[in-house]
Design an enzyme around this catalytic site. Structure first.
Site, mmCIF file in Angstrom:
data_model
loop_
_atom_site.group_PDB
_atom_site.id
_atom_site.type_symbol
_atom_site.label_atom_id
_atom_site.label_comp_id
_atom_site.label_asym_id
_atom_site.label_seq_id
_atom_site.Cartn_x
_atom_site.Cartn_y
_atom_site.Cartn_z
ATOM 1 N N SER A 82 -10.169 3.424 47.919
ATOM 2 C CA SER A 82 -9.479 2.644 45.954
ATOM 3 C C SER A 82 -10.266 1.439 45.865
ATOM 4 O O SER A 82 -10.395 1.400 44.222
ATOM 5 C CB SER A 82 -9.270 3.969 45.585
ATOM 6 O OG SER A 82 -9.568 4.912 44.835
ATOM 7 N N LYS A 127 -4.258 -2.922 37.753
ATOM 8 C CA LYS A 127 -4.867 -1.669 38.167
ATOM 9 C C LYS A 127 -4.032 -0.392 36.895
ATOM 10 O O LYS A 127 -1.894 -0.608 37.137
ATOM 11 C CB LYS A 127 -4.919 -1.003 38.695
ATOM 12 C CG LYS A 127 -5.136 0.857 39.239
ATOM 13 C CD LYS A 127 -5.639 1.207 40.757
ATOM 14 C CE LYS A 127 -6.162 2.697 40.502
ATOM 15 N NZ LYS A 127 -6.105 3.073 42.257
ATOM 16 N N SER A 181 -11.093 4.970 43.025
ATOM 17 C CA SER A 181 -10.510 4.834 41.766
ATOM 18 C C SER A 181 -10.437 3.348 40.950
ATOM 19 O O SER A 181 -9.861 3.233 39.707
ATOM 20 C CB SER A 181 -9.464 5.470 41.800
ATOM 21 O OG SER A 181 -7.890 4.604 42.739
HETATM 22 N N1 GLN Z 1 -11.934 8.280 46.430
HETATM 23 C C1 GLN Z 1 -10.491 9.348 47.031
HETATM 24 C C2 GLN Z 1 -9.566 9.442 46.838
HETATM 25 O O1 GLN Z 1 -10.534 10.258 45.604
HETATM 26 C C3 GLN Z 1 -9.778 7.452 47.463
HETATM 27 C C4 GLN Z 1 -9.564 7.435 46.367
HETATM 28 C C5 GLN Z 1 -8.444 5.938 46.720
HETATM 29 O O2 GLN Z 1 -8.308 5.499 47.099
HETATM 30 N N2 GLN Z 1 -7.000 6.086 45.351
HETATM 31 O O3 GLN Z 1 -8.824 10.170 46.988
#
Ligand code: GLN
Length: 466
Positions: A173, A74, A149
């Protein structure tokens, strides 16, 4: 699916394939892909490393299990000399000065990095649409989002462009995109894997997490990345998880689930029905299933977003175009900071910075931020109580199936609510795994802190049960 790592290792050792051909094939697939999973290809590095693995094999030297296995990263991890953009305009030209500990451990084991993967900018999102590289398209249906994400990472694994990928999970994410693309994704116990070199989003819940197509591959990669690291004071030493230790599930007697996640108007009817059918199959194997009380989803989501926004506002304050980031000069220094940050952060990231600074500011912090911290303690206590009564908690990964590309951008609040089932376990810092079974977007298996082994054990049991 069985372990791809073992099978590729055997093919390399038997000289059925060369590492160079394997890496080239995956690079070609990544280059041609239409799912928008790639921010940067690491082709020169990957082919150099592959040639070294081939030379070793040709010399009759033994190779380790991960040696020559291609993987994705990532684009929020430092890999020295490579662009690390966090899918943002601000860091579009930023090159890492050093390598993240978790990634270094994989490189030391001989795994081959192919690609920096598309994701929501700075981890902000649940759909991988908040990115300057274009929305990631779902591996199963390209009209739908890839999840976020770590969307690019999950799609690459699902499409076999990488054997495994390393995502980052702050509030879901890794688990949510794994669920949206039908692969495995683990968020280990907080602190099991060093965060050093993972760009900080919300430091108190940020976790390094592997995504793969089998439990065995998750196990192998988890073992390699785990361990105490002097560069991350939250890390702890953990015992290696062996195949034998997760083979037999007879220590698991009781499984719990949260009643209010299921008896709720906002869950998709099919996800609910499939989840309840899974419970029946588990019961039929002689395991007791307990319905548990838990906080309302709205409370979990607001607590998580209060804390995550506060932490990200603080973490991102260093990105002002001076030490890091594309600087846009203006009339004076203050204006320069303002223009640099206004022009280079996305709408979603700015929403979080503004929200985070608001909840931390004098006059608001007692009522909002401190209340969030108190709620987090209460959530953690609730988990402690639950895990004295059950061995494992299962839940759906998401209340709904993946939205169409474009929908989440129109309604950020609906997007935040799609994290309803993942964020609570993040606040508890618990080990939790998405398995591609049980509902259309998978099931989430959670155990008490430091019990990552039990999570994998139950996943093995489910694999043969449902
Ligand atoms: N969707 C969650 C957020 O936007 C989790 C994102 C993540 O785990 N980086 O914070």
């Amino acid at each position: 699916m069985s372990s791809q790592i073992h099978s590729i290792h055997q093919q390399l050792v038997n000289k059925d394939i060369t590492c160079t051909a394997l890496v080239q094939e995956k690079l070609d697939l990544l280059k041609q892909n239409t799912n928008n999973t790639v921010n940067a290809l690491l082709d020169t590095l990957a082919l150099d490393l592959a040639a070294k693995v081939d030379a070793k094999i040709a010399n009759g030297e033994t190779i380790g299990l991960l040696e020559g296995i291609p993987f994705g990263i990532k684009d929020v991890y430092m890999v020295q000399g490579t662009y690390t953009t966090a899918s943002s305009d601000l860091l579009k030209n930023y090159k890492s000065a050093y390598t993240a500990t978790a990634i270094q451990k994989l490189l030391d084991a001989g795994a081959i990095p192919l690609v920096k993967e598309n994701c929501d900018s700075f981890g902000h999102g649940s759909s991988s649409e908040n990115t300057i590289f274009g929305a990631v398209k779902n591996a199963i249906n390209p009209d739908l989002v890839g999840g976020g994400s770590s969307g690019g990472s999950a799609v690459n694994v699902a499409k076999d462009y990488t054997v495994f990928s390393i995502g980052g999970d702050t509030g879901g994410s890794v688990r949510q995109p794994a669920g949206y693309n039908n692969v495995y994704g683990l968020k280990p116990t907080y602190g099991r894997i060093s965060r050093y070199g993972l760009m900080a989003y919300a430091s108190s819940t940020d976790c390094v997490g592997p995504i793969a197509k089998s439990i065995e591959d998750i196990r192998i990669v988890l073992n390699v990345m785990s361990g105490k690291d002097a560069k991350d004071q939250t890390t702890y030493a953990s015992a290696e998880i062996t195949p034998d230790s997760i083979a037999n599930s007879n220590t698991i007697k009781t499984v719990g689930y949260f009643k209010n996640f299921i008896e709720n108007d906002s869950i998709d009817a099919t996800i609910k029905a499939d989840f309840l059918a899974t419970i029946e199959k588990i019961k039929a194997k002689g395991i007791a299933v307990k319905a548990l009380d838990f906080f309302e989803s709205e409370t979990l989501v607001s607590t998580y977003y209060t804390l995550a926004m506060a932490e990200t506002a603080s973490n991102l304050s260093r990105l002002d175009g001076t030490n890091y980031g594309n600087r846009i000069e203006s009339d004076n220094l203050k204006e320069t900071y303002a223009v640099t940050r206004s022009e280079n952060f996305s709408e979603e990231t700015k929403r979080r910075i503004v929200g985070g600074n608001q909840v931390l500011s004098q006059g608001f912090s007692d009522a909002i931020y401190l209340k969030g911290l108190a709620l987090r303690d209460a959530i953690a206590e609730n988990f402690e109580k639950d895990f004295s009564a059950v061995d494992i908690i299962i839940s759906p990964v998401t209340p709904n199936t993946p939205p169409k590309i474009g929908d989440s951008l129109k309604d950020p609040h609906a997007m935040y609510l799609s994290d309803a089932y993942t964020v609570g376990f993040s606040l508890g810092q618990l080990p939790t795994l998405t398995v591609p079974q049980g509902t259309a977007t998978g099931l989430q298996i959670t155990a008490a802190k430091n019990n990552d082994e039990l999570v994998l054990k139950f996943a093995n049991f489910l694999k043969d049960t449902i």
